[in-house]
Design a protein around this motif. Structure first.
Motif, short mmCIF file in Angstrom:
data_model
loop_
_atom_site.label_atom_id
_atom_site.label_comp_id
_atom_site.label_asym_id
_atom_site.label_seq_id
_atom_site.Cartn_x
_atom_site.Cartn_y
_atom_site.Cartn_z
N ALA A 120 0.78 -1.33 0.03
CA ALA A 120 -0.05 -0.17 -0.01
C ALA A 120 1.10 1.28 -0.11
N GLY A 121 2.04 1.20 0.05
CA GLY A 121 3.31 2.31 -0.07
C GLY A 121 3.74 2.59 1.13
N PHE A 122 3.47 1.93 2.46
CA PHE A 122 4.17 2.28 3.79
C PHE A 122 5.31 1.79 3.82
N GLU A 123 6.28 2.27 4.63
CA GLU A 123 7.57 1.50 5.19
C GLU A 123 7.04 1.10 6.60
N LEU A 124 7.18 -0.20 6.72
CA LEU A 124 6.77 -0.82 7.97
C LEU A 124 7.92 -0.76 9.06
N THR A 125 7.55 -0.31 10.26
CA THR A 125 8.30 -0.17 11.29
C THR A 125 8.07 -0.78 12.58
N ASN A 126 6.99 -1.59 12.61
CA ASN A 126 6.69 -2.47 13.86
C ASN A 126 5.54 -3.40 13.63
N LEU A 127 5.59 -4.66 13.91
CA LEU A 127 4.51 -5.64 13.70
C LEU A 127 4.48 -6.23 15.06
N LEU A 128 3.37 -6.05 15.77
CA LEU A 128 2.96 -6.64 17.05
C LEU A 128 1.81 -7.57 17.22
N ASP A 129 1.54 -8.25 18.24
CA ASP A 129 0.30 -8.78 18.32
C ASP A 129 -0.58 -7.93 18.85
N GLU A 130 -2.15 -8.10 18.70
CA GLU A 130 -3.15 -7.15 18.87
C GLU A 130 -3.34 -6.65 20.14
N PRO A 131 -3.47 -7.44 21.13
CA PRO A 131 -3.76 -7.05 22.59
C PRO A 131 -2.60 -6.42 23.05
N THR A 132 -1.24 -6.85 22.83
CA THR A 132 0.05 -6.07 23.41
C THR A 132 -0.05 -4.68 22.73
N ALA A 133 -0.59 -4.70 21.35
CA ALA A 133 -0.50 -3.30 20.87
C ALA A 133 -1.53 -2.44 21.40
N ALA A 134 -2.64 -2.97 21.69
CA ALA A 134 -3.48 -2.02 22.44
C ALA A 134 -3.15 -1.62 23.66
N ASN A 135 -2.36 -2.37 24.28
CA ASN A 135 -1.71 -1.77 25.65
C ASN A 135 -0.88 -0.78 25.73
N GLN A 136 -0.28 -0.56 24.27
CA GLN A 136 0.29 0.70 24.04
C GLN A 136 -0.33 1.88 24.45
N LEU A 137 -1.78 1.82 24.27
CA LEU A 137 -2.68 2.88 24.42
C LEU A 137 -3.08 2.64 26.18
N LEU A 138 -3.58 1.48 26.37
CA LEU A 138 -4.17 1.37 27.74
C LEU A 138 -2.92 1.44 28.91
N LYS A 139 -2.02 1.18 28.67
CA LYS A 139 -0.79 1.04 29.38
C LYS A 139 -1.14 0.38 30.96
N ILE A 140 -1.78 -0.94 30.64
CA ILE A 140 -2.03 -1.58 31.74
C ILE A 140 -1.02 -2.31 32.56
N THR A 141 -0.55 -2.07 33.69
CA THR A 141 0.66 -2.67 34.21
C THR A 141 0.33 -4.15 34.76
N ASP A 142 -0.88 -4.30 35.14
CA ASP A 142 -1.40 -5.88 35.58
C ASP A 142 -2.60 -6.04 35.38
N GLY A 143 -2.92 -7.16 34.58
CA GLY A 143 -4.25 -7.56 34.10
C GLY A 143 -4.11 -8.15 32.61
N ALA A 144 -5.25 -8.59 32.05
CA ALA A 144 -5.44 -9.14 30.95
C ALA A 144 -6.23 -8.31 29.98
N VAL A 145 -5.26 -7.94 28.85
CA VAL A 145 -5.96 -7.31 27.76
C VAL A 145 -6.63 -8.11 26.85
N VAL A 146 -7.72 -8.07 26.62
CA VAL A 146 -8.62 -9.10 25.82
C VAL A 146 -9.03 -8.36 24.54
N ASP A 147 -8.60 -8.69 23.55
CA ASP A 147 -8.91 -8.33 22.16
C ASP A 147 -10.09 -9.02 21.31
N ILE A 148 -11.20 -8.62 21.49
CA ILE A 148 -12.37 -9.58 20.70
C ILE A 148 -12.69 -8.97 19.46
#
Length: 279
Positions: A120-148
């Motif tokens: 699509a024309g991008f330079e890819l700089t990172n590829l990570l799993d979805e719930p771990t990616a979501a936690n870049q926003l949530l910043k949970i330190t203890d718990g479970a991030v569940v991506d449904i």
């Protein structure tokens, strides 16, 4: 504490929702894009050099199934079109992007998602799993991030700020739509559209409860043996009104979700983007 944890995330999502409607054009040395190739929806989130939301776009699509790209050409076209649309709005070229995939599917499909983003024309700089990616926003330190998501439920267990386990199982929004289609004697596509309307959620919850309880059992199985004091729901399926109440009741673990769970993962992906191309 848990509500406080989501306060910043909710504000960030609210800011992103505003720039989807009205992009913020201002000088920025670089732009970071998060590309979320979901089963039901493709989302692009753009941040400026201060990692603040400046633009975003999304499109419902059927190019991914159960976390796997099934329509490669269609996926490239959609990401390319959304990229061009955002570039026109911001009057700049979007160069760098990060992407995500369901946990444990890297060897199976990581190459396809990487190729879609690059084609699509991008330079890819990172590829990570979805719930771990979501936690870049949530910043949970203890718990479970569940991506449904549409096809799968991905789980990241976090202890003391570190991801200690990731898992992914095949139950998600697709299964809710299949149950709804059967119960209401309508097509799968009609069920998908009906399910997205918030005004129908109170009526649908009793019908969909068995599938939500199945998702709850997956969470319980995958978190067994870990100390999980909170579950944080993200992903398009988590938009279903009161899904968190059923999961909390079934698991016995306090369950929370941000104001618009559909945007948590793409924003987390964008926050993980850099200007260093992935080798």
């Amino acid at each position: 504490m848990n509500k406080q944890v989501l306060k910043k995330s909710n504000q960030f999502i609210a800011d992103f929702e505003k720039v989807i409607q009205k992009p913020r054009k201002h000088p920025s040395t670089v732009y970071y894009t998060g590309v979320d190739l979901g089963t039901a929806c493709v989302v692009l989130a753009v941040l400026d050099d201060q990692y603040q939301p400046v633009a975003g776009a999304y499109r419902y699509a059927d190019v991914v199934r159960d976390g796997m790209v099934v329509d490669y050409i269609g996926a490239v076209e959609i990401v390319s079109e959304l990229k061009a649309e955002l570039e026109q709005q911001l009057e700049t070229e979007l160069v760098y992007a990060a992407a995500s995939l369901p946990p444990g599917t890297d060897e199976l499909d990581g190459g396809a998602i990487k190729n879609v983003v690059q084609s699509a024309g991008f330079e890819l700089t990172n590829l990570l799993d979805e719930p771990t990616a979501a936690n870049q926003l949530l910043k949970i330190t203890d718990g479970a991030v569940v991506d449904i998501g549409g096809g799968t439920t991905g789980i990241s267990i976090i202890e003391a700020g570190k991801v200690v386990k990731v898992a992914d199982e095949a139950t998600g929004g697709t299964h809710l739509s299949l149950v709804l289609a059967g119960a209401y004697k309508i097509s799968f596509d009609e069920a998908e559209l009906y399910k997205r309307e918030v005004k129908h959620h109170d009526e649908l919850l009793p019908v969909l409860k068995p599938v939500i309880e199945k998702i709850s059992s997956i969470i319980m199985q995958q978190t067994f043996g870990f100390t999980v004091n909170g579950i944080y729901l993200v992903g398009g399926t988590a938009c279903l009104k009161n899904i968190e109440a059923i999961i909390e009741k079934t698991t016995g673990i306090p369950t929370f979700k941000p104001i618009n769970p559909m945007f948590a993962t793409p924003l987390g992906i964008a926050l993980s983007c850099t200007d260093q191309v992935l080798k």
